[in-house]
Design a protein around this motif. Sequence first.
Motif, PDB file in Angstrom:
ATOM      1  N   GLY A 116      -5.262  -3.732   0.547  1.00  0.00           N
ATOM      2  CA  GLY A 116      -4.980  -2.422   1.135  1.00  0.00           C
ATOM      3  C   GLY A 116      -4.619  -1.394   0.082  1.00  0.00           C
ATOM      4  N   ILE A 125      -1.205   0.907   8.150  1.00  0.00           N
ATOM      5  CA  ILE A 125      -2.602   1.252   8.450  1.00  0.00           C
ATOM      6  C   ILE A 125      -2.804   2.732   8.753  1.00  0.00           C
ATOM      7  CG2 ILE A 125      -3.193  -1.065   9.271  1.00  0.00           C
ATOM      8  CD1 ILE A 125      -2.791  -0.037  12.142  1.00  0.00           C
ATOM      9  N   PRO A 137       0.791  -1.237   0.000  1.00  0.00           N
ATOM     10  CA  PRO A 137       0.000   0.000   0.000  1.00  0.00           C
ATOM     11  C   PRO A 137       0.825   1.289   0.000  1.00  0.00           C
ATOM     12  CG  PRO A 137      -0.940  -1.580   1.544  1.00  0.00           C
ATOM     13  CD  PRO A 137       0.367  -2.153   1.097  1.00  0.00           C
ATOM     14  N   TYR A 187      -2.223  -7.261   1.545  1.00  0.00           N
ATOM     15  CA  TYR A 187      -1.523  -6.031   1.154  1.00  0.00           C
ATOM     16  C   TYR A 187      -2.102  -5.465  -0.138  1.00  0.00           C
ATOM     17  CZ  TYR A 187       2.165  -6.402   4.689  1.00  0.00           C
ATOM     18  OH  TYR A 187       2.849  -6.420   5.876  1.00  0.00           O
TER      19      TYR A 187
END
Length: 776
Positions: free
Chosen positions: A406, A285, A141, A403
């Motif tokens: 994301g 995150i 990400p 991932y």
Amino acid sequence: MNISQKKKTLYFVIVMIIITTITYLNHFDNSFHFDDIHTIVENPNIRSLKNIPTFFTDGTTISSLPQNQTYRPVVTTSLAFDYWLGGGYDLLYFHLTSFILFLIQGILIFLFVKKIIDISFENKYNFYVAAGITLWYMVHPVMAETVNYIIARSDLQSTFFVLLAFVLYQYSAFSKKYYLYLIPILIGTLAKPTAIMFAPLFFCYVLLFEENISFLSLFSKKLTPSILRVIKVVLPVIIFCLVLYIFHNSMTPDSFKTGSSDIYNYLITQPYVILYYFGSMILPIHLSADTDWVALETIWSFKFIIGALFVIILIIIAFYTSKTKKYIPISFGIAWFFIALAPTSSIIPLAEVMNDHRMFFPYVGLIISLGWSIKLLIDFIQRKYPFNTSYIPIIISSFLVIYAFGTYQRNKVWHDDESLWKDVTIKSPKNARGLMNYGITKMEKGEYDSAETHFKKALVIKPYYPFLHINLGILFNLKGNKTIAEEHFKKAIQYGGNYFNSWFYYGRFLWGEARNQESIEKLSKSLELSPYHIETRRLLMENYLELEEWDALNRLAHGTLQIEKDNKEAQVFLRASIQKISKLDIEEREIANAPSLEKYLNLSFKYYQNKQYQKCIETAEKALELKPTSFEAYNNICIANNLLGKYDLAIDACSKALDIKPDFDLAKNNLNDIFKRKNLINELKVLISEEPNETNYLNLSLQYFNYGLFENCIKTSKEGIIKHPTSDKLYNNLCAAYNSLKKWSKAVEVGKKGLEINPNNQLLRNNYNWAVKNGK
């Protein structure tokens, strides 16, 4: 490579391209953001391929903002090709170029990683380890910001060429022998100077992988011959990169600013930033397009202490793992991580203490280090506690899917300004710029109250932020509160007078208020600060056209066409300046091709607003030819003749309008105003005929001036001066009337005479100074 190895590589490349494309499938129509505006959308230089040679000689061509003008000709050239291929600002082409380069970079990462782990540890699984590391990088990400953020292509291009240089060095003996692997570094530096970090990276590569010298042994006398061999190989590269740095620095415009000058606070913040970067590798995150992080003020801070401890631990690991050949990829990856971060996480203070796209280059090394560490950990566990290894690909694939998901979500965040800045306000609630930009998206949707709420929240955090005051000015103008709007525009200049935006938006506001002379003053300052900003030029030309300042319009139109040869608006302005055709004259010619009552009435009123009263009458008469019973046309003739002082003609026109529509209140009001004006003028004339003193001449000339009858004011003032030659006040009225007619030399002449009579007449002195200023 044998045939099967080549096939495996080909199959992997195909799989990698498919997986990465699926992950980024929802990003190809994502909009321009941030610095994309001044480097792409508002940058006229990229709109013609003919400008490409200039990109390599003039660093100012990369941006319309002087503070952001740096030397990156490869980036600007690629943007020009995108514009050309798409026939304009087609987002697909801009994204496609970056994405294709990203995919090729994935291939380079695989080849690079495969080679270094083969050197370190021969193993049948090395191919799959290299493939896993590559896929982790490609779907991570963190990469989404660089891939989605078009101008961040500079990071992509410079990283790409650094990797290409390494791959050429690793796989091509010819390139290695003749230093051809340095060509990509030259190109990469012309995209972003971080590419010159290849020199220390190359030093680490040769030291660790070719000479097997650990970092701990660097100063050992026993290894002097080996270190000398390293220097012999690396020295040409260091010299080459140093020359590139000097060249790039010499080509960077003086106007370029890094954004901050507080070196100490910036520097002590970076250990914690590095810890964040490392953490985001594992758990991304908290990614935010614009964080609310601020620089630390002291080293006696928990963030500094924990960050510094982490950096020390990481350095210790790098030194320790460099001793054993099997662990060298870990050591090299950490070294790459720190070296690639050096330009943004050291003594060069930038506007923001951290950014997601700064991780793009360093993550190449970090992902190698972590990826290889995971492989060795799995080997260790397998030896200690044997288990079925067939589960490993499933577990790794599951993590890669997470991932990739994301990244897919981050692409959604980057879709448009509203989605991006909403995410910023959630992730970085103390970021004034984030709150402001989210407020702008609300303002653009007409949600003014919501916009004001976000702007005021931002104002609490950053009360002296000039761009916030600009947007508050725009908002209050839209809400109809022009007084408060103007106050904010003035504050924007007060707090950010070195930014062209502050002057531009105030100038645009003044233009909208028909305060043309003031608008020209502000827009001229905007143009001085940002010569390539086409919208500033357009509004200046609009002002010059409305004021019929033909010479100024001609110069500006010529200058604009030198920047953007195909600018159609500038071409129209240039023709108007040569033929001396006003904006309304152009509109009248267009109406003549498709005449209608409504068009002529609207044009007639525009002439009235522009104080071109005779043209107002002539256009209204054309409307009457189409409809002889048009009471609106008669009313326009009425008000124009009224302001020309032709009261009998005005009365006649208003009477005809009322004959057609007796309840036409506007015509009734205009008729009353005409009688009031006519009677007042006649009374003042009678007073002069009865008693031709100075006061009566002053009153009549002043009344003419107030009614906009400047020729009558001049005539009356001259008659009064004949009878009262020592009246400095009559000279003042005369000077003011000449100023209003822009007869500057006449105004200067009479102003000087009046000041000889009374040097203390401040009003006359002001009018005289205005005439002198404009006469120049």
